[in-house]
Design a protein around this motif. Sequence first.
Motif, PDB file in Angstrom:
ATOM      1  N   PRO A  85      32.056  45.082  26.296  1.00  0.00           N
ATOM      2  CA  PRO A  85      32.678  43.865  27.222  1.00  0.00           C
ATOM      3  C   PRO A  85      33.786  43.151  26.525  1.00  0.00           C
ATOM      4  O   PRO A  85      33.737  42.846  25.284  1.00  0.00           O
ATOM      5  CB  PRO A  85      31.568  43.069  27.644  1.00  0.00           C
ATOM      6  N   CYS A  86      34.670  42.556  27.537  1.00  0.00           N
ATOM      7  CA  CYS A  86      35.612  41.710  26.841  1.00  0.00           C
ATOM      8  C   CYS A  86      36.017  40.589  27.938  1.00  0.00           C
ATOM      9  O   CYS A  86      35.467  40.539  28.921  1.00  0.00           O
ATOM     10  CB  CYS A  86      36.849  42.452  26.383  1.00  0.00           C
ATOM     11  N   VAL A  87      36.779  39.736  27.621  1.00  0.00           N
ATOM     12  CA  VAL A  87      37.165  38.433  28.414  1.00  0.00           C
ATOM     13  C   VAL A  87      38.667  39.126  29.167  1.00  0.00           C
ATOM     14  O   VAL A  87      39.287  39.730  28.652  1.00  0.00           O
ATOM     15  CB  VAL A  87      37.470  37.268  27.810  1.00  0.00           C
ATOM     16  N   LEU A  88      38.563  38.929  30.654  1.00  0.00           N
ATOM     17  CA  LEU A  88      39.709  39.316  31.500  1.00  0.00           C
ATOM     18  C   LEU A  88      40.464  37.733  31.725  1.00  0.00           C
ATOM     19  O   LEU A  88      39.856  37.017  32.225  1.00  0.00           O
ATOM     20  CB  LEU A  88      39.609  39.959  32.503  1.00  0.00           C
ATOM     21  N   ILE A  89      41.752  37.731  31.211  1.00  0.00           N
ATOM     22  CA  ILE A  89      42.672  36.628  31.699  1.00  0.00           C
ATOM     23  C   ILE A  89      43.417  37.563  32.786  1.00  0.00           C
ATOM     24  O   ILE A  89      44.354  38.254  32.383  1.00  0.00           O
ATOM     25  CB  ILE A  89      43.486  36.004  30.589  1.00  0.00           C
ATOM     26  N   ASN A  90      43.263  37.126  33.925  1.00  0.00           N
ATOM     27  CA  ASN A  90      44.024  37.836  35.051  1.00  0.00           C
ATOM     28  C   ASN A  90      45.176  37.167  35.500  1.00  0.00           C
ATOM     29  O   ASN A  90      45.187  36.161  36.218  1.00  0.00           O
ATOM     30  CB  ASN A  90      43.036  38.196  36.172  1.00  0.00           C
ATOM     31  N   LEU A  91      46.598  37.539  35.135  1.00  0.00           N
ATOM     32  CA  LEU A  91      47.678  36.944  35.848  1.00  0.00           C
ATOM     33  C   LEU A  91      48.403  37.937  36.908  1.00  0.00           C
ATOM     34  O   LEU A  91      49.065  37.589  37.601  1.00  0.00           O
ATOM     35  CB  LEU A  91      48.481  36.886  34.675  1.00  0.00           C
ATOM     36  N   HIS A  92      47.634  39.149  37.047  1.00  0.00           N
ATOM     37  CA  HIS A  92      48.016  40.126  38.168  1.00  0.00           C
ATOM     38  C   HIS A  92      47.439  39.068  39.808  1.00  0.00           C
ATOM     39  O   HIS A  92      46.592  38.728  39.839  1.00  0.00           O
ATOM     40  CB  HIS A  92      47.222  41.285  38.097  1.00  0.00           C
ATOM     41  N   PRO A  93      48.366  39.564  40.638  1.00  0.00           N
ATOM     42  CA  PRO A  93      47.935  39.112  41.816  1.00  0.00           C
ATOM     43  C   PRO A  93      46.880  39.655  42.634  1.00  0.00           C
ATOM     44  O   PRO A  93      46.242  38.819  43.416  1.00  0.00           O
ATOM     45  CB  PRO A  93      49.322  39.229  42.705  1.00  0.00           C
ATOM     46  N   LYS A  94      46.273  40.804  41.836  1.00  0.00           N
ATOM     47  CA  LYS A  94      45.080  41.445  42.551  1.00  0.00           C
ATOM     48  C   LYS A  94      43.965  41.511  41.566  1.00  0.00           C
ATOM     49  O   LYS A  94      44.242  41.301  40.470  1.00  0.00           O
ATOM     50  CB  LYS A  94      45.482  42.800  43.122  1.00  0.00           C
ATOM     51  N   ILE A  95      42.780  41.456  42.074  1.00  0.00           N
ATOM     52  CA  ILE A  95      41.544  41.559  41.187  1.00  0.00           C
ATOM     53  C   ILE A  95      41.665  42.905  40.711  1.00  0.00           C
ATOM     54  O   ILE A  95      42.026  44.089  41.311  1.00  0.00           O
ATOM     55  CB  ILE A  95      40.177  41.450  42.259  1.00  0.00           C
ATOM     56  N   SER A  96      41.134  42.868  39.477  1.00  0.00           N
ATOM     57  CA  SER A  96      41.110  44.194  38.642  1.00  0.00           C
ATOM     58  C   SER A  96      39.965  45.084  39.153  1.00  0.00           C
ATOM     59  O   SER A  96      39.036  44.592  39.792  1.00  0.00           O
ATOM     60  CB  SER A  96      40.689  43.870  37.046  1.00  0.00           C
ATOM     61  N   SER A  97      40.240  46.403  39.133  1.00  0.00           N
ATOM     62  CA  SER A  97      39.538  47.371  39.718  1.00  0.00           C
ATOM     63  C   SER A  97      38.368  47.758  38.553  1.00  0.00           C
ATOM     64  O   SER A  97      37.705  48.831  38.623  1.00  0.00           O
ATOM     65  CB  SER A  97      40.366  48.665  40.236  1.00  0.00           C
ATOM     66  N   HIS A  98      38.671  47.110  37.245  1.00  0.00           N
ATOM     67  CA  HIS A  98      37.641  47.400  36.110  1.00  0.00           C
ATOM     68  C   HIS A  98      36.598  46.235  36.024  1.00  0.00           C
ATOM     69  O   HIS A  98      36.638  46.078  34.624  1.00  0.00           O
ATOM     70  CB  HIS A  98      38.637  47.884  35.060  1.00  0.00           C
ATOM     71  N   LEU A  99      36.136  45.583  36.948  1.00  0.00           N
ATOM     72  CA  LEU A  99      35.393  44.262  36.714  1.00  0.00           C
ATOM     73  C   LEU A  99      34.137  44.709  35.716  1.00  0.00           C
ATOM     74  O   LEU A  99      33.742  43.801  35.027  1.00  0.00           O
ATOM     75  CB  LEU A  99      35.093  43.662  37.969  1.00  0.00           C
ATOM     76  N   ASP A 100      33.773  45.853  35.808  1.00  0.00           N
ATOM     77  CA  ASP A 100      32.343  46.261  35.219  1.00  0.00           C
ATOM     78  C   ASP A 100      32.658  46.112  33.548  1.00  0.00           C
ATOM     79  O   ASP A 100      31.710  46.151  32.901  1.00  0.00           O
ATOM     80  CB  ASP A 100      32.208  47.525  35.694  1.00  0.00           C
ATOM     81  N   CYS A 101      33.917  46.049  33.151  1.00  0.00           N
ATOM     82  CA  CYS A 101      34.327  46.097  31.702  1.00  0.00           C
ATOM     83  C   CYS A 101      34.306  44.745  31.316  1.00  0.00           C
ATOM     84  O   CYS A 101      34.418  44.653  30.005  1.00  0.00           O
ATOM     85  CB  CYS A 101      35.769  46.572  31.629  1.00  0.00           C
ATOM     86  N   PHE A 102      34.034  43.727  32.115  1.00  0.00           N
ATOM     87  CA  PHE A 102      34.223  42.195  31.388  1.00  0.00           C
ATOM     88  C   PHE A 102      33.076  41.535  31.770  1.00  0.00           C
ATOM     89  O   PHE A 102      32.272  41.754  32.698  1.00  0.00           O
ATOM     90  CB  PHE A 102      35.551  41.720  32.324  1.00  0.00           C
ATOM     91  N   ASN A 103      32.778  40.584  30.690  1.00  0.00           N
ATOM     92  CA  ASN A 103      31.636  39.694  30.910  1.00  0.00           C
ATOM     93  C   ASN A 103      32.117  38.240  31.338  1.00  0.00           C
ATOM     94  O   ASN A 103      31.325  37.419  31.883  1.00  0.00           O
ATOM     95  CB  ASN A 103      30.998  39.495  29.358  1.00  0.00           C
ATOM     96  N   ARG A 104      33.408  38.159  31.658  1.00  0.00           N
ATOM     97  CA  ARG A 104      33.929  36.910  32.008  1.00  0.00           C
ATOM     98  C   ARG A 104      35.522  37.199  32.461  1.00  0.00           C
ATOM     99  O   ARG A 104      36.233  37.790  31.876  1.00  0.00           O
ATOM    100  CB  ARG A 104      34.145  35.688  30.770  1.00  0.00           C
ATOM    101  N   VAL A 105      35.758  36.728  33.641  1.00  0.00           N
ATOM    102  CA  VAL A 105      37.099  36.906  34.223  1.00  0.00           C
ATOM    103  C   VAL A 105      37.585  35.328  34.548  1.00  0.00           C
ATOM    104  O   VAL A 105      37.269  34.507  34.883  1.00  0.00           O
ATOM    105  CB  VAL A 105      37.083  37.671  35.655  1.00  0.00           C
ATOM    106  N   ILE A 106      38.961  35.043  34.140  1.00  0.00           N
ATOM    107  CA  ILE A 106      39.630  33.894  34.175  1.00  0.00           C
ATOM    108  C   ILE A 106      40.868  34.310  35.043  1.00  0.00           C
ATOM    109  O   ILE A 106      41.713  35.120  34.518  1.00  0.00           O
ATOM    110  CB  ILE A 106      39.985  33.056  32.767  1.00  0.00           C
ATOM    111  N   GLU A 107      40.946  33.521  36.053  1.00  0.00           N
ATOM    112  CA  GLU A 107      42.138  33.471  36.928  1.00  0.00           C
ATOM    113  C   GLU A 107      43.039  32.202  36.788  1.00  0.00           C
ATOM    114  O   GLU A 107      42.197  31.086  36.764  1.00  0.00           O
ATOM    115  CB  GLU A 107      41.920  33.307  38.466  1.00  0.00           C
ATOM    116  N   ILE A 108      44.313  32.228  36.549  1.00  0.00           N
ATOM    117  CA  ILE A 108      44.994  31.112  36.235  1.00  0.00           C
ATOM    118  C   ILE A 108      45.946  30.565  37.562  1.00  0.00           C
ATOM    119  O   ILE A 108      46.644  31.471  37.839  1.00  0.00           O
ATOM    120  CB  ILE A 108      45.727  31.189  34.958  1.00  0.00           C
ATOM    121  N   VAL A 109      45.824  29.581  38.185  1.00  0.00           N
ATOM    122  CA  VAL A 109      46.361  29.224  39.190  1.00  0.00           C
ATOM    123  C   VAL A 109      46.998  27.766  38.934  1.00  0.00           C
ATOM    124  O   VAL A 109      46.821  26.920  38.226  1.00  0.00           O
ATOM    125  CB  VAL A 109      45.091  28.616  40.286  1.00  0.00           C
ATOM    126  N   ASN A 110      48.256  27.893  39.541  1.00  0.00           N
ATOM    127  CA  ASN A 110      49.152  26.665  39.708  1.00  0.00           C
ATOM    128  C   ASN A 110      49.276  26.277  41.178  1.00  0.00           C
ATOM    129  O   ASN A 110      48.916  27.075  41.925  1.00  0.00           O
ATOM    130  CB  ASN A 110      50.533  26.732  38.702  1.00  0.00           C
TER     131      ASN A 110
END
Length: 138
Positions: A85-110
């Motif tokens: 597993p790894c950490v996802l920092i998601n800057l993409h406008p959509k949710i990843s279709s590979h969520l099973d690969c991550f133990n943590r997801v970070i979305e950065i919002v302004n």
Amino acid sequence: MRVEFYVLPTTQTADRLNAACRLAHKAWHAGFTTFIRCADTKQQAQLDEMLWTFRRPSFIPHALYSDHCHAPVILAIDERPQHTPCVLINLHPKISSHLDCFNRVIEIVNQDPEQLNISRHNFVNYRKQGYKPARVEL
């Protein structure tokens, strides 16, 4: 899996990229493989450049997914991580279709209105998928 929305007080796109660099640096120092999912190749190139010069004199070891998919910090768009597993920092406008690969997801919002709408939509979609996203003020 933990899902967090890190909320910035500004509207500047560059602040989202700076926050991604700070979070990647922190995750790398904590020993986590970090996967930064970019919106497109232009953003990927910007972030690649920023990670080289983000913190002087320290260096954040990173690579584009296409160049080295096992780097400590990986810049990708829609690829599936090879190291889990790894950490996802998601800057993409959509949710990843590979969520099973991550133990943590970070979305950065302004505070940009378009970004806020995208983030609200993603927040709702995480909930629909059974996750309990948390809000973190930066």
